[in-house]
Design an enzyme around this catalytic site. Structure first.
Site, short mmCIF file in Angstrom:
data_model
loop_
_atom_site.label_atom_id
_atom_site.label_comp_id
_atom_site.label_asym_id
_atom_site.label_seq_id
_atom_site.Cartn_x
_atom_site.Cartn_y
_atom_site.Cartn_z
N HIS A 1 0.84 -1.21 0.00
CA HIS A 1 0.00 0.00 0.00
C HIS A 1 0.88 1.26 0.00
O HIS A 1 0.56 2.24 -0.67
CB HIS A 1 -0.96 0.00 1.19
CG HIS A 1 -1.82 -1.23 1.25
ND1 HIS A 1 -2.47 -1.63 2.38
CD2 HIS A 1 -2.10 -2.17 0.30
CE1 HIS A 1 -3.13 -2.76 2.14
NE2 HIS A 1 -2.92 -3.12 0.88
N HIS B 1 -9.48 -2.21 -4.33
CA HIS B 1 -8.33 -2.54 -3.50
C HIS B 1 -7.40 -3.53 -4.20
O HIS B 1 -6.17 -3.45 -4.06
CB HIS B 1 -8.74 -3.09 -2.12
CG HIS B 1 -7.53 -3.26 -1.25
ND1 HIS B 1 -6.94 -2.19 -0.60
CD2 HIS B 1 -6.73 -4.32 -1.02
CE1 HIS B 1 -5.85 -2.61 0.01
NE2 HIS B 1 -5.70 -3.90 -0.23
N ASP C 1 -3.42 -3.10 -4.81
CA ASP C 1 -2.39 -4.10 -4.56
C ASP C 1 -1.53 -4.34 -5.81
O ASP C 1 -0.31 -4.46 -5.72
CB ASP C 1 -3.03 -5.43 -4.13
CG ASP C 1 -3.53 -5.40 -2.69
OD1 ASP C 1 -3.04 -4.58 -1.89
OD2 ASP C 1 -4.42 -6.22 -2.37
N HIS D 1 -1.06 -11.54 -4.56
CA HIS D 1 0.30 -10.99 -4.53
C HIS D 1 1.30 -11.97 -5.16
O HIS D 1 2.18 -11.57 -5.91
CB HIS D 1 0.72 -10.67 -3.10
CG HIS D 1 -0.04 -9.52 -2.52
ND1 HIS D 1 0.04 -8.25 -3.03
CD2 HIS D 1 -0.94 -9.46 -1.51
CE1 HIS D 1 -0.75 -7.44 -2.34
NE2 HIS D 1 -1.37 -8.15 -1.41
#
Ligand code: ZN
Length: 294
Positions: free
Chosen positions: A82, A243, A247, A270
């Site tokens: 972030h 969001h 990411d 991720h």
């Protein structure tokens, strides 16, 4: 439009708060850094031994639900994504981030607190041209239905889809230039189901790398059924997918420079974002540097 020269901040700024996964308090101070530095995370606590780790796809350590960078001895900094997205949105190319713990504060679960404070100080132009990474051919990282793909394009665009149980399919697509990301993506908070959070807290409490110990309605969107239980609800109806874009933007910063390419993906994580960069940089015909002053 790309910037011609690299940029850093004019003065140090600090943040404090608990980590989403460790639940432990951390203090970080972001310092200006010389042109060509990129982003260096420096552990200043006794356990961290003064270790410096560059934010790079070459230094990722795969842990669930975060982006972690580590050195060979296992000294690590978790949940940098972030903050990295905030650097992208604020057009910062170089910084030294000192931290006295192993995880960046989660704050409200979005990158908005970082950006709000970064916007209050000056961003200064440096004496080296900004470089960008131009994508030359299509590259994909896939795990069953989950995938992330990058293809040649003149600018960075992102198109991601997720399907959430009881909520349904969500998609966001658009230009991922810094101004758009700052306005539409930076305020989107991380999210998870209450049930999964409780299970993770119990199961990982005593592990070396626990999960979600700092997760609550102040640090994340907490879902029960098809609703969030946070006071005030969602900041935007599609906050969950925004969001995921946040990411992805933060993770793409691990390339070491801004990327020009078209990103598409489904149920990205991720791990897949990191894998995409590994595959990309293992193929020298898939990309090339571009100096923005050329
Ligand atoms: Zn996140």
């Amino acid at each position: 439009m790309s910037r011609t020269y690299q940029q850093t901040i004019s003065e140090p700024i600090s943040f404090s708060g608990i980590g989403l996964h460790t639940g432990r308090n951390a203090n970080i101070t972001i310092h200006p850094a010389a042109a060509g530095t990129g982003f260096i995370f420096k552990r200043i606590d006794p356990k961290g031994l003064g270790t410096e780790i560059t934010a790079s796809w070459q230094h990722t350590k795969e842990l669930p639900l975060c982006t972690c960078i580590a050195n060979k001895n296992g000294v690590q900094v978790r949940t940098i994504e972030h903050l990295m997205a905030a650097f992208y949105a604020c057009e910062i190319d170089n910084a030294l981030i000192e931290i006295d713990s192993s995880e960046i504060p989660i704050l409200d679960g979005s990158a908005l607190p970082f950006v709000t404070k970064l916007d209050q100080i000056n961003i200064i132009q440096q004496d080296l041209p900004q470089r960008t990474i131009q994508i030359l051919k299509s590259i994909e990282a896939r795990d069953g239905k989950r995938f992330i793909k990058i293809e040649p394009a003149h600018n960075l665009t992102i198109d991601l889809t997720i399907s959430l149980a009881k909520i349904g399919k969500l998609n966001w697509q658009g230009s991922a230039d810094p101004a758009t990301i700052k306005q539409h993506i930076i305020p989107a908070r991380t999210f998870g189901r209450l049930k999964n959070g409780i299970i993770a807290k119990i199961a990982t409490r005593f592990m070396r790398d626990p999960i979600c110990l700092g997760a609550n309605t102040k640090t994340a969107l907490v879902i029960i059924g098809n609703k969030v239980i946070n006071k005030g609800g969602l900041r935007m109806p599609d906050e969950f997918i925004r969001h995921r874009i946040l990411d992805a933007v933060g993770d793409m910063m691990l390339a070491g420079a801004n990327i020009k390419g078209k990103i598409t993906g489904n149920s990205t994580a991720h791990r897949l974002n990191h894998l995409l960069l590994k595959i990309l940089f293992s193929d020298h015909k898939a990309w090339r540097w571009e100096n923005n002053d050329e």
